[in-house]
Design an enzyme around this catalytic site. Structure first.
Site, PDB file in Angstrom:
ATOM      1  N   ARG A  11       0.821  -1.224   0.000  1.00  0.00           N
ATOM      2  CA  ARG A  11       0.000   0.000   0.000  1.00  0.00           C
ATOM      3  C   ARG A  11       0.854   1.273   0.000  1.00  0.00           C
ATOM      4  NH1 ARG A  11      -3.428  -3.218  -0.992  1.00  0.00           N
ATOM      5  NH2 ARG A  11      -5.585  -3.178  -0.258  1.00  0.00           N
TER       6      ARG A  11
ATOM      7  N   SER B 180     -10.755   0.030   2.972  1.00  0.00           N
ATOM      8  CA  SER B 180     -10.014  -0.181   4.226  1.00  0.00           C
ATOM      9  C   SER B 180      -9.589   1.175   4.766  1.00  0.00           C
ATOM     10  CB  SER B 180      -8.766  -1.023   3.977  1.00  0.00           C
ATOM     11  OG  SER B 180      -9.117  -2.277   3.473  1.00  0.00           O
TER      12      SER B 180
ATOM     13  N   GLU C 248      -5.172   4.395   5.951  1.00  0.00           N
ATOM     14  CA  GLU C 248      -4.869   4.097   4.547  1.00  0.00           C
ATOM     15  C   GLU C 248      -5.193   5.248   3.593  1.00  0.00           C
ATOM     16  OE1 GLU C 248      -5.271   1.858   0.721  1.00  0.00           O
ATOM     17  OE2 GLU C 248      -6.768   1.124   2.103  1.00  0.00           O
TER      18      GLU C 248
HETATM   19  N1  EPU Z   1      -9.979 -10.226  10.015  1.00  0.00           N
HETATM   20  C1  EPU Z   1     -10.656 -10.374  11.197  1.00  0.00           C
HETATM   21  N2  EPU Z   1     -11.647  -9.490  11.489  1.00  0.00           N
HETATM   22  C2  EPU Z   1     -12.016  -8.512  10.655  1.00  0.00           C
HETATM   23  C3  EPU Z   1     -11.334  -8.366   9.435  1.00  0.00           C
HETATM   24  C4  EPU Z   1     -10.302  -9.231   9.126  1.00  0.00           C
HETATM   25  O1  EPU Z   1     -10.388 -11.248  11.976  1.00  0.00           O
HETATM   26  O2  EPU Z   1     -12.920  -7.748  11.002  1.00  0.00           O
HETATM   27  C5  EPU Z   1      -8.868 -11.133   9.703  1.00  0.00           C
HETATM   28  C6  EPU Z   1      -9.243 -12.514   9.254  1.00  0.00           C
HETATM   29  O3  EPU Z   1      -8.310 -13.389   9.854  1.00  0.00           O
HETATM   30  C7  EPU Z   1      -9.008 -12.531   7.773  1.00  0.00           C
HETATM   31  C8  EPU Z   1      -7.853 -11.566   7.644  1.00  0.00           C
HETATM   32  O4  EPU Z   1      -8.077 -10.599   8.676  1.00  0.00           O
HETATM   33  O5  EPU Z   1      -8.686 -13.803   7.340  1.00  0.00           O
HETATM   34  C9  EPU Z   1      -7.779 -10.841   6.329  1.00  0.00           C
HETATM   35  O6  EPU Z   1      -9.038 -10.277   6.067  1.00  0.00           O
HETATM   36  P1  EPU Z   1      -9.509  -9.990   4.570  1.00  0.00           P
HETATM   37  O7  EPU Z   1      -9.098 -11.092   3.681  1.00  0.00           O
HETATM   38  O8  EPU Z   1     -10.940  -9.588   4.622  1.00  0.00           O
HETATM   39  O9  EPU Z   1      -8.622  -8.761   4.142  1.00  0.00           O
HETATM   40  P2  EPU Z   1      -8.135  -7.467   4.906  1.00  0.00           P
HETATM   41  O10 EPU Z   1      -6.727  -7.683   5.377  1.00  0.00           O
HETATM   42  O11 EPU Z   1      -9.130  -7.017   5.907  1.00  0.00           O
HETATM   43  C10 EPU Z   1      -7.103  -6.521   2.692  1.00  0.00           C
HETATM   44  C11 EPU Z   1      -7.111  -5.238   1.908  1.00  0.00           C
HETATM   45  C12 EPU Z   1      -8.434  -5.071   1.165  1.00  0.00           C
HETATM   46  C13 EPU Z   1      -8.627  -6.272   0.244  1.00  0.00           C
HETATM   47  C14 EPU Z   1      -8.594  -7.545   1.094  1.00  0.00           C
HETATM   48  C15 EPU Z   1      -8.686  -8.806   0.272  1.00  0.00           C
HETATM   49  C16 EPU Z   1      -5.673  -3.713   3.084  1.00  0.00           C
HETATM   50  C17 EPU Z   1      -5.577  -2.456   3.890  1.00  0.00           C
HETATM   51  N3  EPU Z   1      -6.898  -4.112   2.782  1.00  0.00           N
HETATM   52  O12 EPU Z   1      -8.120  -6.401   3.693  1.00  0.00           O
HETATM   53  O13 EPU Z   1      -8.340  -3.903   0.379  1.00  0.00           O
HETATM   54  O14 EPU Z   1      -9.833  -6.185  -0.475  1.00  0.00           O
HETATM   55  O15 EPU Z   1      -7.338  -7.605   1.817  1.00  0.00           O
HETATM   56  O16 EPU Z   1      -7.477  -9.052  -0.356  1.00  0.00           O
HETATM   57  O17 EPU Z   1      -4.643  -4.286   2.742  1.00  0.00           O
HETATM   58  C18 EPU Z   1      -8.740  -1.560   0.440  1.00  0.00           C
HETATM   59  O18 EPU Z   1      -7.543  -1.397   0.382  1.00  0.00           O
HETATM   60  O19 EPU Z   1      -9.532  -0.573   0.483  1.00  0.00           O
HETATM   61  C19 EPU Z   1      -9.281  -2.908   0.492  1.00  0.00           C
HETATM   62  C20 EPU Z   1     -10.571  -3.135   0.656  1.00  0.00           C
END
Ligand code: EPU
Length: 384
Positions: free
Chosen positions: A209, A283, A379
């Site tokens: 990012r 995010s 972010e």
């Molecule tokens: N998790 C939780 N609780 C939550 C959210 C996440 O426990 O409320 C944990 C879970 O273990 C899950 C892990 O976090 O397995 C990862 O969650 P998720 O795959 O939903 O992805 P994220 O890390 O929350 C990132 C990106 C998103 C992107 C998703 C999918 C960033 C800041 N965000 O989110 O990007 O869509 O991965 O790849 O890196 C964005 O940048 O605006 C965005 C939406």
């Protein structure tokens, strides 16, 4: 002269009359602005005055910008930069407004909406097709176009709001892909040297990012086009866990850019609120990157803490998990709702302005820091 262009002139004297997003009438409220001389550019461009930024940002909050204009070509960019410099006005470029937050105070310069269009195949061989797209193209429309061409490389980044020019700024990523993996180069207007430059993948210093455009070269370049190299071969496993889980439960065994796009679009619609319905900036926090020693200590107390090896003795920890552990998931803080489906997203439900958002951000980040000794970072960029 500042003129209303295609928009109706509001009756002077009332702030309510600023409700038209590109209302010109508000110029009457701030006579000082008449001292700005845009005559050199107005033959070709429209400059609008005192525009409420919330109409252009998906978080739907913040104050006004003193000026706003749209650019459709590199010539427009050159003109507006030259004039802004003459008038000593700062500039800030937005695309779809999905990753920018505005403060409550008036932005004292010119917000430029990048509307530069274009889609061109610039190279094609047995394995790859290279495309060059205008920075103002809508990102998801370009993803759709490349998926229709059966090309692979950006299909997992389907349904992300915003424009192509914004994608390299924060090295957009989702579901196992990020822009840096297919990015060849971009063309940008360098406001320091007043010339169009080409920056390669290495020049952009992409990280998680991050890129030069939001770090040490913040606000120096205005991105004009982006060149991406995509693949003709079908996508192959291993896929991001959420995609693989969806494939397994739906018995999908044919892996194409289209099946991945369809899957990601479905998963996103379940986890991420549509900004058109629930104002948000995706995010709101980056995932945390922590040192190995801290991870080791934290795992003693929180053995179930998810973490991913970054390969350099550092680990990525999902900030959504940290926020959830602090009990904020689904909570309403200062008018901001912590998204019940993924705590990384903050939804503007009833915030009075940026100050409410800032209060919610402080409450969350202080609690995460006090609980886990981890500082979390916002972010979206801030307009300043
Ligand atoms: N998790 C939780 N609780 C939550 C959210 C996440 O426990 O409320 C944990 C879970 O273990 C899950 C892990 O976090 O397995 C990862 O969650 P998720 O795959 O939903 O992805 P994220 O890390 O929350 C990132 C990106 C998103 C992107 C998703 C999918 C960033 C800041 N965000 O989110 O990007 O869509 O991965 O790849 O890196 C964005 O940048 O605006 C965005 C939406």
């Amino acid at each position: 002269m500042v003129h209303p262009a295609r928009f109706e002139l509001a009756t002077p004297g009332s702030e309510d009359q600023c409700s038209n997003p590109l209302s010109y009438g508000c110029v009457w409220l701030q006579p000082f602005y008449h001292s700005i001389n845009f005559s050199a550019i107005l033959s070709a461009m429209d400059i609008h005055t005192n525009i409420p930024l919330k109409n252009y940002l998906t978080m739907k909050l913040g104050g006004t910008t003193r000026f706003m204009t749209e650019v459709f070509s590199v010539d427009n960019v050159k003109q507006i930069v030259a004039n802004a410099r003459t008038q000593n006005l700062p500039i800030f470029v937005i695309g779809g407004g999905s990753n920018v937050i505005a403060r409550d105070e008036t932005y004292p310069g010119i917000v430029i909406r990048n509307r530069i269009k274009g889609f061109e195949i610039v190279a094609d061989d047995a394995m790859t097709t290279t495309i060059k797209v205008g920075a103002g193209e809508i990102w998801d429309e370009i993803v759709k176009k490349t998926v229709d061409m059966n090309l692979s490389g950006i299909e997992a980044m389907s349904a992300i709001p915003g424009t192509c020019g914004a994608a390299p700024v924060q090295n957009v990523g989702a579901y196992g892909q990020d822009v840096s993996e297919t990015f060849v180069s971009l063309e940008a207007y360098d406001t320091q040297n007043d010339q169009v430059v080409t920056l390669t993948n290495d020049d952009c210093h992409f990280g998680y990012r991050s890129s030069i455009f939001r770090e040490d070269q913040f606000n120096r370049y205005i991105i004009l086009s982006v060149t991406l190299q995509l693949y003709k071969a079908s996508p192959k496993p291993p896929f991001y866990k959420a995609i693989q889980d969806y494939f397994d439960t739906h018995n999908i065994t044919i892996y194409t850019p289209q099946t991945i796009r369809d899957t990601v679009t479905t998963i996103r619609s379940e986890k991420l609120p549509d900004p058109k319905v629930k104002p948000n900036s995706g995010s709101f926090f980056k995932n945390a990157i922590i040192e190995g020693w801290l991870l080791k200590e934290l795992l003693e107390t929180y053995p179930e803490m998810p973490h991913y090896d970054m390969g350099d003795k550092r680990y990525k920890v999902p900030t959504g998990w940290l926020i959830e552990q602090c009990g904020f998931k689904g909570q309403l803080l200062h008018g901001m709702r912590v998204n019940p489906a993924n705590a990384l997203v903050l939804i503007n439900e009833s915030a009075g302005g940026y100050s409410d958002l800032a209060a919610a951000r402080e409450e969350i980040s202080n609690q995460v820091r006090d609980t886990f000794r981890i500082s979390i970072e916002q972010e979206p960029l801030e307009l300043k």
